[in-house]
Enzyme design. Sequence first.
Site: not given
Length: 344
Positions: A138, A180, A213, A237, A241
């Site tokens: 970001y 990851k 994942d 993020d 959610d």
Amino acid sequence: MATRIVTLPGDGIGPEILEPTVDLLKRFVPDAEIEEHVFGGAAIDAHGIALTDDTLAACQSADAVLLAAVGGPKWDTTDPSKPRPEQGLLGLRKGLGLYANLRPVRPLPALYDASPLRREIIDGTDLLVVRELTGGIYFGEKTRTETTASDLCIYSVEEIERIARSAFQAARTKVTSVDKANVLESSRLWRQTVVEVHEREFPDIPLEHVLVDNAAMQLVSNPTSFDVIVTENMFGDILSDEAAMLTGSIGMLPSASLGNDSGPGLFEPVHGSAPDIAGQGIANPLAMFLSLALLLRHGLNLENEAGALESAVDKALDQGLRTRDLGGQASTAEATQAVLAALG
């Protein structure tokens, strides 16, 4: 010296859910000096920029910042030269040095049937997502041509160390670090650094590593297996959610964004500005109220007051309060009255 709180109503339903929250704040902190500033899309309309220097300076000198919601289709654009409300959020986080975003997820028994997951899966879930907030993709360098675009994901050891410490300090049973590392070099540095912080400073707290994942699958298949999840900005993020749906509605989740001890924290609900229902008086204010509870706890060290507000929200829901996102018909005002009645 009076407590100084800056409020940022923002856009959409923001002003509607902030107004009763400020009333609650005055109830718990009668001497609070409350200063409101335009922010997000409203600031773009007024000043051409989502976060003005004056607003940032006011936030920097406050004891805490209470933000409602920003954004909406009015300001959506793919033109990189035009301002977006979300730029205000990123600028505020950077300007206040808020590197740790805490998102507690605790489904309430009264709302188990509102969750899309079966009761037996979510029963007993009580987890905390600790999201790194000022690094990663970001904030990395961005490029754009007519045919290509890129966003640089970059992390330093120092950035990873401080968010890892926040996670270990919050842990009760274990820390799950999500990355990851099978693909990304930044994730390999993340994993190595988290391990070093664990071995050097928190060896007695169990640590596990889960690929992002797999973490996304485990959140909806076995959420009670998590205590504290720590992860980088974009993964955090998305996962937080996703975790919101364990509670039945994203309208139930608060958050706290914290930096070093000398600066103010930022407290805001996880949900967006919901422009489709703005102005109708039907928005769920409970995540905003619970964000105020986090402000009382983490921003002002008022643990008893924070607990009282959280208990009042729980009690109101136990007694049948349901806003539309929770399958009921209660308005914003009715939800506020239910919480006030539960406070006594």
